[in-house]
Motif scaffolding. Structure first.
Motif, PDB file in Angstrom:
ATOM      1  N   CYS A 160      31.263  42.399  39.977  1.00 33.50           N
ATOM      2  CA  CYS A 160      32.318  41.595  39.370  1.00 33.50           C
ATOM      3  C   CYS A 160      33.206  41.006  40.452  1.00 33.50           C
ATOM      4  CB  CYS A 160      33.153  42.465  38.433  1.00 33.50           C
ATOM      5  SG  CYS A 160      34.653  41.678  37.795  1.00 33.50           S
ATOM      6  N   SER A 161      33.468  39.714  40.333  1.00 36.26           N
ATOM      7  CA  SER A 161      34.452  39.064  41.205  1.00 36.26           C
ATOM      8  C   SER A 161      35.627  38.640  40.352  1.00 36.26           C
ATOM      9  CB  SER A 161      33.834  37.848  41.897  1.00 36.26           C
ATOM     10  OG  SER A 161      32.875  38.242  42.838  1.00 36.26           O
ATOM     11  N   PRO A 162      36.820  39.082  40.675  1.00 33.47           N
ATOM     12  CA  PRO A 162      37.977  38.775  39.820  1.00 33.47           C
ATOM     13  C   PRO A 162      38.433  37.338  39.970  1.00 33.47           C
ATOM     14  CG  PRO A 162      38.685  39.970  41.760  1.00 33.47           C
ATOM     15  CD  PRO A 162      37.194  39.936  41.813  1.00 33.47           C
ATOM     16  N   LYS A 163      39.258  36.938  39.042  1.00 34.21           N
ATOM     17  CA  LYS A 163      39.907  35.624  39.119  1.00 34.21           C
ATOM     18  C   LYS A 163      40.763  35.583  40.378  1.00 34.21           C
ATOM     19  CE  LYS A 163      43.045  32.835  36.219  1.00 34.21           C
ATOM     20  NZ  LYS A 163      42.298  31.564  36.251  1.00 34.21           N
ATOM     21  N   SER A 164      40.834  34.387  40.976  1.00 33.25           N
ATOM     22  CA  SER A 164      41.608  34.227  42.196  1.00 33.25           C
ATOM     23  C   SER A 164      43.051  34.692  41.996  1.00 33.25           C
ATOM     24  CB  SER A 164      41.587  32.747  42.609  1.00 33.25           C
ATOM     25  OG  SER A 164      42.369  32.538  43.757  1.00 33.25           O
ATOM     26  N   GLY A 165      43.532  35.517  42.931  1.00 32.79           N
ATOM     27  CA  GLY A 165      44.903  36.007  42.854  1.00 32.79           C
ATOM     28  C   GLY A 165      45.066  37.312  42.107  1.00 32.79           C
ATOM     29  N   HIS A 166      44.008  37.784  41.471  1.00 33.59           N
ATOM     30  CA  HIS A 166      44.082  39.046  40.720  1.00 33.59           C
ATOM     31  C   HIS A 166      43.671  40.210  41.601  1.00 33.59           C
ATOM     32  CE1 HIS A 166      43.763  37.184  36.410  1.00 33.59           C
ATOM     33  NE2 HIS A 166      44.790  36.727  37.106  1.00 33.59           N
ATOM     34  N   ASP A 167      44.383  41.346  41.412  1.00 28.54           N
ATOM     35  CA  ASP A 167      44.124  42.495  42.258  1.00 28.54           C
ATOM     36  C   ASP A 167      43.632  43.718  41.488  1.00 28.54           C
ATOM     37  OD1 ASP A 167      47.705  43.339  42.624  1.00 28.54           O
ATOM     38  OD2 ASP A 167      46.398  43.206  40.865  1.00 28.54           O
ATOM     39  N   THR A 168      43.529  43.601  40.186  1.00 29.67           N
ATOM     40  CA  THR A 168      43.164  44.739  39.334  1.00 29.67           C
ATOM     41  C   THR A 168      41.911  44.396  38.535  1.00 29.67           C
ATOM     42  OG1 THR A 168      45.492  45.361  39.136  1.00 29.67           O
ATOM     43  CG2 THR A 168      43.965  46.288  37.516  1.00 29.67           C
TER      44      THR A 168
END
Lengths: 113, 114
Positions: free
Chosen positions: B23-31
């Motif tokens: 999984c790659s998170p949305k840009s700027g997300h850390d959780t």
């Protein structure tokens, strides 16, 4: 422990008719409440959420929901259904201060022309 | 701006095997949070990662484990697969761990265990 009950696994409406999807919850502490929509072969998208404050919450795509503490309900409504609203809808509860959410089993909304 | 991405889209395994989902998170997300969605059911929370550590866990056995990398991407590992592990696995990202932080979901990985 918290739980969510979504009444009706399928709801069928005509285009232009009122949409009402029911959600009842149980929570030992003040809850945070959410409605998500899931289109086929896609992930969930947040429609709206209630945390604190105003009990009538407006969301995207013309949907709204009202938190009724006395009835432990958080029903989702939309005045006029569109064909594009056909999807699976999930209600979720997260006890205030605790992140772990509990989802209902979902209600499939069918919109007839 | 790319949203949450997951790979692979579909996966077929046999009982007893091990699987890794990404999984790659949305840009700027850390959780990053992981969910299991069985057919006809709502998503069930597996665990959440923040600052490369597992912060919260749902009612899943230790066969389910995860990892978060310094770039915030995440993996879900399932060992000793059972038929009952067949499901859609969803990844969600957010900016923060609070219940009020909006989660953005990926399209999921469909795992079939034969």
């Amino acid at each position: 422990a918290q739980s969510v009950t979504q009444l009706g696994s399928h709801v069928s409406v005509s285009e232009g008719a009122l949409v009402l999807l029911r959600c009842n919850y149980s929570s030992s502490v003040p809850p945070y409440l959410f409605w998500y929509v899931q289109y086929p072969n896609q992930g969930l998208q947040l429609l709206l959420k209630y945390t604190t404050g105003a009990t009538l919450v407006k969301g995207i795509n013309g949907f709204e929901a009202e938190f009724k503490k006395s009835e432990t309900s958080f029903h989702l409504t939309k005045p006029s259904a569109h064909m594009s609203d056909a999807a699976e809808y999930f209600c979720a509860v997260s006890p205030g201060g605790s992140y772990i959410p509990t989802f209902g089993r979902g209600t499939s909304l069918i919109v007839h022309p | 701006d790319a949203g949450v991405t997951q790979s692979p889209t579909h996966l077929i395994k046999t009982r007893g095997q091990q699987v890794t989902l990404r999984c790659s998170p949305k840009s700027g997300h850390d959780t990053v949070s992981w969910y299991q969605q069985a057919l006809g059911q709502g998503p069930q929370f597996i665990f959440q990662y923040y600052e490369e550590e597992e912060r919260q866990r749902g009612n899943f056995p230790d066969r389910f484990s995860g990892h978060q990398f310094p770039n915030y991407s995440s993996e879900l590992n399932v060992n000793a697969l059972l038929l009952g592990d067949s499901a859609l696995y969803l990844c969600a990202s957010s900016m923060g761990q609070s219940s009020t932080d909006t989660q953005y979901f990926g399209p999921g990985t469909r795992l079939t265990v034969l």
